[in-house]
Each structure stands twice: as C-alpha cells, then as structure tokens.
Design an enzyme around this catalytic site. Structure first.
Site, PDB file in Angstrom:
ATOM      1  N   LYS A 157      17.018  26.581  -2.520  1.00 20.15           N
ATOM      2  CA  LYS A 157      17.894  26.349  -3.667  1.00 20.15           C
ATOM      3  C   LYS A 157      18.508  27.650  -4.172  1.00 20.15           C
ATOM      4  O   LYS A 157      17.798  28.643  -4.352  1.00 20.15           O
ATOM      5  CB  LYS A 157      17.062  25.701  -4.782  1.00 20.15           C
ATOM      6  CG  LYS A 157      17.864  25.072  -5.884  1.00 20.15           C
ATOM      7  CD  LYS A 157      16.982  24.665  -7.041  1.00 20.15           C
ATOM      8  CE  LYS A 157      16.516  23.232  -6.937  1.00 20.15           C
ATOM      9  NZ  LYS A 157      15.887  22.786  -8.205  1.00 20.15           N
ATOM     10  N   GLY A 163      25.795  21.929 -10.703  1.00 21.55           N
ATOM     11  CA  GLY A 163      26.592  20.784 -10.257  1.00 21.55           C
ATOM     12  C   GLY A 163      26.050  20.136  -8.990  1.00 21.55           C
ATOM     13  O   GLY A 163      26.785  19.512  -8.238  1.00 21.55           O
ATOM     14  N   GLY A 164      24.732  20.303  -8.743  1.00 16.22           N
ATOM     15  CA  GLY A 164      24.102  19.692  -7.569  1.00 16.22           C
ATOM     16  C   GLY A 164      24.389  20.415  -6.258  1.00 16.22           C
ATOM     17  O   GLY A 164      23.968  19.968  -5.193  1.00 16.22           O
ATOM     18  N   ILE A 202       9.999  17.280  -4.244  1.00 14.29           N
ATOM     19  CA  ILE A 202       9.220  16.147  -4.740  1.00 14.29           C
ATOM     20  C   ILE A 202       9.934  14.869  -4.288  1.00 14.29           C
ATOM     21  O   ILE A 202      11.117  14.698  -4.569  1.00 14.29           O
ATOM     22  CB  ILE A 202       9.122  16.180  -6.290  1.00 14.29           C
ATOM     23  CG1 ILE A 202       8.837  17.604  -6.789  1.00 14.29           C
ATOM     24  CG2 ILE A 202       8.165  15.134  -6.816  1.00 14.29           C
ATOM     25  CD1 ILE A 202       7.433  17.976  -7.028  1.00 14.29           C
ATOM     26  N   GLU A 276      15.657  20.450 -18.242  1.00 11.75           N
ATOM     27  CA  GLU A 276      15.554  19.404 -17.229  1.00 11.75           C
ATOM     28  C   GLU A 276      14.176  19.447 -16.559  1.00 11.75           C
ATOM     29  O   GLU A 276      13.665  20.523 -16.249  1.00 11.75           O
ATOM     30  CB  GLU A 276      16.650  19.589 -16.170  1.00 11.75           C
ATOM     31  CG  GLU A 276      18.057  19.484 -16.748  1.00 11.75           C
ATOM     32  CD  GLU A 276      19.158  19.475 -15.697  1.00 11.75           C
ATOM     33  OE1 GLU A 276      20.248  18.946 -16.002  1.00 11.75           O
ATOM     34  OE2 GLU A 276      18.946  19.989 -14.570  1.00 11.75           O
ATOM     35  N   ASN A 291      19.802  24.104 -19.015  1.00 11.31           N
ATOM     36  CA  ASN A 291      21.249  24.268 -19.111  1.00 11.31           C
ATOM     37  C   ASN A 291      21.584  24.732 -20.519  1.00 11.31           C
ATOM     38  O   ASN A 291      21.302  24.029 -21.494  1.00 11.31           O
ATOM     39  CB  ASN A 291      21.966  22.960 -18.771  1.00 11.31           C
ATOM     40  CG  ASN A 291      21.849  22.624 -17.299  1.00 11.31           C
ATOM     41  OD1 ASN A 291      21.826  23.516 -16.447  1.00 11.31           O
ATOM     42  ND2 ASN A 291      21.752  21.350 -16.979  1.00 11.31           N
ATOM     43  N   ARG A 293      24.065  24.919 -22.552  1.00  8.70           N
ATOM     44  CA  ARG A 293      25.403  24.461 -22.948  1.00  8.70           C
ATOM     45  C   ARG A 293      25.307  23.016 -23.399  1.00  8.70           C
ATOM     46  O   ARG A 293      24.257  22.396 -23.305  1.00  8.70           O
ATOM     47  CB  ARG A 293      26.337  24.558 -21.743  1.00  8.70           C
ATOM     48  CG  ARG A 293      25.782  23.777 -20.540  1.00  8.70           C
ATOM     49  CD  ARG A 293      26.751  23.690 -19.399  1.00  8.70           C
ATOM     50  NE  ARG A 293      26.132  23.331 -18.150  1.00  8.70           N
ATOM     51  CZ  ARG A 293      25.921  22.105 -17.708  1.00  8.70           C
ATOM     52  NH1 ARG A 293      26.242  21.072 -18.464  1.00  8.70           N
ATOM     53  NH2 ARG A 293      25.355  21.881 -16.544  1.00  8.70           N
ATOM     54  N   VAL A 296      27.279  17.039 -20.008  1.00  6.62           N
ATOM     55  CA  VAL A 296      28.189  15.918 -19.787  1.00  6.62           C
ATOM     56  C   VAL A 296      27.662  14.650 -20.467  1.00  6.62           C
ATOM     57  O   VAL A 296      28.418  13.879 -21.052  1.00  6.62           O
ATOM     58  CB  VAL A 296      28.359  15.672 -18.269  1.00  6.62           C
ATOM     59  CG1 VAL A 296      29.204  14.437 -18.003  1.00  6.62           C
ATOM     60  CG2 VAL A 296      28.948  16.904 -17.576  1.00  6.62           C
ATOM     61  N   ARG A 340      29.655   7.651 -15.586  1.00  2.00           N
ATOM     62  CA  ARG A 340      30.669   8.681 -15.351  1.00  2.00           C
ATOM     63  C   ARG A 340      31.767   8.059 -14.493  1.00  2.00           C
ATOM     64  O   ARG A 340      31.496   7.606 -13.374  1.00  2.00           O
ATOM     65  CB  ARG A 340      30.082   9.874 -14.620  1.00  2.00           C
ATOM     66  CG  ARG A 340      29.039  10.611 -15.411  1.00  2.00           C
ATOM     67  CD  ARG A 340      28.704  11.935 -14.725  1.00  2.00           C
ATOM     68  NE  ARG A 340      27.545  12.564 -15.348  1.00  2.00           N
ATOM     69  CZ  ARG A 340      27.249  13.847 -15.223  1.00  2.00           C
ATOM     70  NH1 ARG A 340      28.007  14.639 -14.479  1.00  2.00           N
ATOM     71  NH2 ARG A 340      26.172  14.350 -15.810  1.00  2.00           N
TER      72      ARG A 340
HETATM   73  P1  ADP Z   1      21.740  21.822 -10.669  1.00  2.00           P
HETATM   74  O1  ADP Z   1      21.740  23.163 -11.293  1.00  2.00           O
HETATM   75  O2  ADP Z   1      22.688  21.696  -9.549  1.00  2.00           O
HETATM   76  O3  ADP Z   1      21.817  20.743 -11.682  1.00  2.00           O
HETATM   77  P2  ADP Z   1      18.906  21.145 -10.414  1.00  2.00           P
HETATM   78  O4  ADP Z   1      17.854  22.112 -10.040  1.00  2.00           O
HETATM   79  O5  ADP Z   1      18.968  20.737 -11.830  1.00  2.00           O
HETATM   80  O6  ADP Z   1      20.303  21.714  -9.955  1.00  2.00           O
HETATM   81  O7  ADP Z   1      18.732  19.852  -9.510  1.00  2.00           O
HETATM   82  C1  ADP Z   1      19.684  18.827  -9.435  1.00  2.00           C
HETATM   83  C2  ADP Z   1      19.052  17.580  -8.831  1.00  2.00           C
HETATM   84  O8  ADP Z   1      18.540  17.862  -7.525  1.00  2.00           O
HETATM   85  C3  ADP Z   1      17.856  17.038  -9.589  1.00  2.00           C
HETATM   86  O9  ADP Z   1      18.238  16.189 -10.637  1.00  2.00           O
HETATM   87  C4  ADP Z   1      17.090  16.305  -8.502  1.00  2.00           C
HETATM   88  O10 ADP Z   1      17.649  15.045  -8.236  1.00  2.00           O
HETATM   89  C5  ADP Z   1      17.313  17.194  -7.311  1.00  2.00           C
HETATM   90  N1  ADP Z   1      16.209  18.181  -7.200  1.00  2.00           N
HETATM   91  C6  ADP Z   1      16.233  19.466  -7.588  1.00  2.00           C
HETATM   92  N2  ADP Z   1      15.059  20.082  -7.341  1.00  2.00           N
HETATM   93  C7  ADP Z   1      14.258  19.154  -6.787  1.00  2.00           C
HETATM   94  C8  ADP Z   1      12.928  19.170  -6.286  1.00  2.00           C
HETATM   95  N3  ADP Z   1      12.190  20.273  -6.308  1.00  2.00           N
HETATM   96  N4  ADP Z   1      12.434  18.030  -5.758  1.00  2.00           N
HETATM   97  C9  ADP Z   1      13.176  16.902  -5.697  1.00  2.00           C
HETATM   98  N5  ADP Z   1      14.424  16.829  -6.142  1.00  2.00           N
HETATM   99  C10 ADP Z   1      14.984  17.932  -6.682  1.00  2.00           C
HETATM  100  P1  ADP Z   2      25.241  18.130 -16.536  1.00  2.00           P
HETATM  101  O1  ADP Z   2      23.998  18.894 -16.223  1.00  2.00           O
HETATM  102  O2  ADP Z   2      25.853  18.401 -17.848  1.00  2.00           O
HETATM  103  O3  ADP Z   2      25.103  16.707 -16.201  1.00  2.00           O
HETATM  104  P2  ADP Z   2      26.724  18.632 -14.152  1.00  2.00           P
HETATM  105  O4  ADP Z   2      25.680  19.121 -13.233  1.00  2.00           O
HETATM  106  O5  ADP Z   2      27.333  17.319 -13.898  1.00  2.00           O
HETATM  107  O6  ADP Z   2      26.275  18.766 -15.634  1.00  2.00           O
HETATM  108  O7  ADP Z   2      27.855  19.720 -14.241  1.00  2.00           O
HETATM  109  C1  ADP Z   2      28.782  19.687 -15.297  1.00  2.00           C
HETATM  110  C2  ADP Z   2      30.049  20.291 -14.863  1.00  2.00           C
HETATM  111  O8  ADP Z   2      29.900  21.692 -14.723  1.00  2.00           O
HETATM  112  C3  ADP Z   2      30.522  19.789 -13.543  1.00  2.00           C
HETATM  113  O9  ADP Z   2      31.916  19.730 -13.604  1.00  2.00           O
HETATM  114  C4  ADP Z   2      30.028  20.828 -12.567  1.00  2.00           C
HETATM  115  O10 ADP Z   2      30.865  20.861 -11.447  1.00  2.00           O
HETATM  116  C5  ADP Z   2      30.126  22.085 -13.396  1.00  2.00           C
HETATM  117  N1  ADP Z   2      29.078  23.094 -13.109  1.00  2.00           N
HETATM  118  C6  ADP Z   2      27.794  23.038 -13.457  1.00  2.00           C
HETATM  119  N2  ADP Z   2      27.136  24.153 -13.120  1.00  2.00           N
HETATM  120  C7  ADP Z   2      28.042  24.961 -12.523  1.00  2.00           C
HETATM  121  C8  ADP Z   2      27.997  26.260 -11.945  1.00  2.00           C
HETATM  122  N3  ADP Z   2      26.896  26.988 -11.907  1.00  2.00           N
HETATM  123  N4  ADP Z   2      29.127  26.765 -11.430  1.00  2.00           N
HETATM  124  C9  ADP Z   2      30.262  26.044 -11.472  1.00  2.00           C
HETATM  125  N5  ADP Z   2      30.368  24.822 -12.011  1.00  2.00           N
HETATM  126  C10 ADP Z   2      29.284  24.274 -12.522  1.00  2.00           C
HETATM  127 MG    MG Z   3      20.448  20.493 -13.215  1.00  2.00          MG
END
Ligand code: ADP
Ligand code: ADP
Ligand code: MG
Length: 474
Positions: A157, A163-164, A202, A276, A291, A293, A296, A340
């Site tokens: 990661k 944003g996943g 997980i 989270e 996060n 901020r 969404v 969404r």
């Molecule tokens: P982002 O910064 O892109 O939101 P996150 O770390 O919050 O990244 O993870 C986004 C999603 O990815 C989580 O909501 C979950 O569905 C999946 N995920 C992230 N880490 C794990 C993990 N260790 N095990 C299983 N799923 C995960």
């Molecule tokens: P939330 O955690 O609020 O549900 P999302 O993961 O859906 O947020 O991300 C919210 C918005 O911010 C999306 O448009 C996503 O593409 C953008 N975003 C989130 N994290 C980043 C990042 N680290 N860099 C660029 N864009 C991001």
């Molecule tokens: Mg996240």
C-alpha cells in the site's frame, strides 16, 4: 462577516458555499476555463477566474491560489476534499499570509496523511492497527520479509495513497517481488511519493469509520459510525449510518468511537476529520487511516445527528463556538443512506466521460441531493466522476431504503452514463436488505450482472421524456 474562498469545484464547492452563506459570510467561488458555468457559482456571492485548464494549473496550483486569496482579501480558504485538502504546504502557505485554512493544523495533515506515520501514532496511542511492516519498506526484499512475518495475504500500500488507489493484494513471495517496483512507480506518479508499506489483508472485512469534529479550544466530539463497505476498486459507492453490522452492539460502537477520539486528542486535532477502521467478521477492529478533511459521505452523519458538520467545520476554523455543550448532547436517530451518483458504466463500474444535456428530479419527501449537475456539464476523463450524492433518511433502515429506491427512480440524467442502475440493483439484493455485507459485496453478490442493457435504453427514453416535461413546466 468573513470572506471565504472555495478552493474546489463540484458538489462540495456548492456545499461549502451554502454553509458560508448561512453563517453570513461572503463565499468567493473560483471558475476555470473548463467550467465557466459551474453550478457551484450559484452558491457564491463573488466569482473569481482561476486561469488554466489542467488541475496542475488550477486547483492544485498553490502559488496561484494563495496569490488570488491575497488579491481578493480572503480571510479563510476551504479546500473541500481531494485536490489540496490534505496538503500541509497549502495550509502553511496560507497561514504565512495570515489566511485561515479551514482544516486542521499542518502537522496533523502531514503526520496523518502518511499511512505509515499515522499507524505509528495510532499504535503508540494504544489503538489496534492492521498488522504489518513497522513503517515503509524500502526494497522488494524487505517487503517480502515483512510480508512473511505478517502472514499472507498482504496488501502492498502506498503510504501517500488515497481514493482507493495505490494498493495491490499479494498472496505469496512471488506476488510481492513482482508487484513491488510497479506499485512504487505508480504511487510516485500519482501521489509524488513512492513509499510503500506492507499490511495484513483482512478478508471480507467491514469498512467502518467515525466522524469527528474538534475545535481550537481542545474539544473533540464524535458523531458515531458510518458503514462504507459497499465499494468498487477499494472506493466507496454507497454508505449508511448507523452500521447494520454494529447495529445494537453498543459496546463495539463505544469502543470504536472512543478509539477515534483518543487518536484525535493524541495529535491535538482541531477540525472535522474521520478515523477509518477495518473491522473483521469477529468484530475485532483495526485503525486503517485518518482523513484530515471533510469526507464525501459526511451528509449521512448530518442526517443521522441533525448537526451541520460543514457549518461547524467553518466555525471551528474561525475560532467560533460550535454550540455543542457536550458529547452526550449529540444523539442519533433513524438511519441515513447515501448513493454516490457517478458518471460510470453501471456494469463495468468504470468511468464513462460524457456531457449532461439535461436532468430532472422528482424525489420522495425528505430526499437530499448534493450535486454539481447542469445542462452542459462535461465530465472529462480527468474530472472526478462523482456528479451527485443522493441521501435519504428513515425512522428505520427499511424506510431509508424504500425512499432511496424511489429517489433513484425519480432521478433522470440525460447525456451521461451513470451508475444509477447499479444502485437500484444493490437496493434489491437480499443480503443488502438484510444488512449482511462486507467489502467483498460487489465481488460476491454481483448485482451488476443483473442490469439489463435494454432496461438502460428504456430508462434513457423515460429520462428524456421527463426532462422535456420539466422544461415545459409540466
Ligand atoms: P484510501 O486512502 O485509498 O482510502 P484505505 O487504506 O482507507 O485507502 O483503504 C481503502 C479501502 O481498501 C478500505 O476501505 C478497504 O476496503 C480496503 N483495504 C485497505 N486496507 C485493507 C486491509 N488491510 N485489508 C483489507 N482491506 C483493506
Ligand atoms: P472519502 O474518504 O471522503 O470517501 P474518497 O476516497 O472517495 O473519499 O476520495 C474523495 C475524493 O478525493 C475523490 O475524488 C478522490 O479521488 C480524491 N482523493 C482522495 N485522496 C486523494 C489523494 N491522496 N490524492 C488525490 N486525490 C485524492
Ligand atoms: Mg480511506
């Protein structure tokens, strides 16, 4: 009365503008050459041109945004989400000019924005974190070592990801060796930082998060949890509060919420934010990220608690009183859902750029639709595909779902392919209706397979007829 500049576009820019107006401030909106007719401008008192077309020239351009804020005598800047919302340099550059950044202090943004650093902070604060490497791994070799120690499967990661994006599942040494370079390269290109961490993957977990609000006087409040496990590509598309998994387990709810508040206190947090968690089927929970901020999906918490988080976030940044006497004063009632609405293919769940030619709505009582739609809106490949957020509330979950199903029927967007049909199928799924789902829902249940292409055509005809009727004032 303050002058508040909105350093964002889309639905969140409108949301900020409406909150600023309610508080009696002057909302200053930005428009770019891509979007001179942006719908958020209607929620602003003043409009300022932000020259350029690319994101780098506009909403990611720190010097230009700071210069505009100075030129237009701005008191405070709201960054929304995405773009510069979690950029410590932006917050600091504004502070250097005596302008308030509507968000937390820069150190919180920086420490919590790095997933490796934030996990260390959480671990030190005694909060359970997802097992994995202690900090970033610097080579494929140390990644493999960390993965073996953690136990497969693992996630590689990006520490700066969002944003996943920037995540790969690895099931053995070969996966880690094969994915390490490419994942790092992609992370560097997308987030300007190629560092990776290794984390236990997980299986079939829940994504449960806690909304926080803190002020500049040391008060930290939580607003209960949100369930965000309906995801595609690790990104949420449907959220609900309260979580049907937590349901009546008040002990679990209190423990998760207390952990979130504890983390916020540990970093002296002073704005709206979200912690989270990943929650296993055995109900053990692990810190995932914070996060720093507005998120969404904040509207469902507003509907659940009746508190306007955006208004409170602005008040907090300006040093005003939040008007919240105590944690106990914050209560929840009923259930709220958010779908969404994205410009994407409902079956493939991939972005589908296009141009909105018109839209019409006829919603059940109490529906909220935060959106950025207007005839002429062009969703290009580098724009956020999110065009709206449909929010319903019910005294019980079944009512919120019934209202959402009706709201989706009453939402017609012409000219754009959207995921409305996918949401309709999710709402018809027996396991969703029973509240039994994890983050693997879309992979396992595949409601997207039930969407019939001919149904899409029929609904396009209905969409056009409805929009025409609305235009004629019928
Ligand atoms: P982002 O910064 O892109 O939101 P996150 O770390 O919050 O990244 O993870 C986004 C999603 O990815 C989580 O909501 C979950 O569905 C999946 N995920 C992230 N880490 C794990 C993990 N260790 N095990 C299983 N799923 C995960
Ligand atoms: P939330 O955690 O609020 O549900 P999302 O993961 O859906 O947020 O991300 C919210 C918005 O911010 C999306 O448009 C996503 O593409 C953008 N975003 C989130 N994290 C980043 C990042 N680290 N860099 C660029 N864009 C991001
Ligand atoms: Mg996240």
């Amino acid at each position: 009365m303050k002058r508040i500049m909105i350093a964002n576009r889309g639905e969140i820019a409108s949301r900020i503008g409406r909150a600023a107006r309610e508080l009696g401030h002057v909302a200053v909106g930005l428009w770019t050459d891509n979007e001179p007719d942006a719908s958020h401008l209607a929620c602003c008192r003043e409009w300022v041109r932000l020259e350029g077309r690319s994101h780098a020239e506009t909403y990611l351009n720190i010097p230009r945004l700071v210069a505009l804020a100075k030129k237009h005598r701005i008191d405070a800047v709201h960054p929304g989400y995405g773009f510069l919302a979690e950029n410590g340099d932006f917050a600091e550059a504004l502070a250097g000019e005596g302008i308030v950044f509507i968000g937390p202090h820069p150190r919180a943004i920086r420490d919590l924005g790095d997933k490796a650093v934030s996990k260390t902070i959480a671990r030190k604060a005694g909060i359970p974190v997802v097992p994995g490497s202690a900090g970033a791994v610097k080579s494929a070799r140390s990644a493999v070592e960390a993965a073996r120690e953690t136990g497969y499967p693992v996630l590689l990661k990006a520490v700066a990801g969002g944003g996943g994006r920037g995540m790969r599942i690895c099931r053995d040494d070969k996966d880690v060796e094969g994915q390490f370079e490419a994942t790092g390269r992609e992370a560097r290109a997308a987030f300007g930082n190629g560092d990776l961490l290794v984390e236990k993957y997980i299986e079939n977990p829940h994504h449960i998060e806690v909304q926080l609000l803190a002020d500049r006087k040391g008060n930290v409040f939580h607003f209960f949890e949100r369930e965000c496990s309906i995801q595609r590509r690790h990104q949420k598309i449907l959220e609900e509060a309260p979580s049907p998994f937590v349901a009546d387990d008040e002990a679990l709810r209190q423990n998760i919420c207390a952990a979130a508040v504890h983390l916020a206190r540990a970093v002296g947090y002073d704005s709206a934010g979200t912690v989270e968690f990943i929650v296993g089927s055995d109900r053990s929970f692990y810190f995932l990220e914070m996060n720093t901020r507005i998120q969404v999906e904040h509207p469902i918490t507003e509907e659940l608690t009746g508190i306007d988080l955006m208004v409170c976030m602005i008040q907090s940044a300006l040093g005003d009183d939040l008007g919240i006497p105590s944690q106990e004063w914050i209560t929840r009632s009923g259930c709220a859902l958010q779908c969404r609405i994205c410009a994407e293919d409902p079956v493939l769940m991939q972005p589908a750029p296009g141009k909105v030619t018109g839209f019409a709505t006829s919603f059940p009582q109490g529906t909220r639709f935060d959106n950025c739609l207007y005839a002429g809106l062009e969703v290009t490949p580098d724009f956020d595909p999110l065009v709206g957020k449909l929010v319903t509330k019910g005294i019980i979950r079944a009512v919120a779902i019934r209202k959402m199903a009706a709201a989706l029927e009453g939402l017609h967007i012409a000219g754009l392919k959207t995921n409305i049909a996918l949401h309709k199928e999710i709402l018809r799924n027996a396991n969703f209706l029973a509240g039994r789902y994890s983050t693997s829902f879309l992979d396992v249940e595949r409601p997207q397979d039930l969407i019939k292409p001919d149904l899409e055509h029929e609904s396009l005809y209905r969409q056009l007829a409805a929009i025409e009727a609305a235009r004629m004032g019928m």
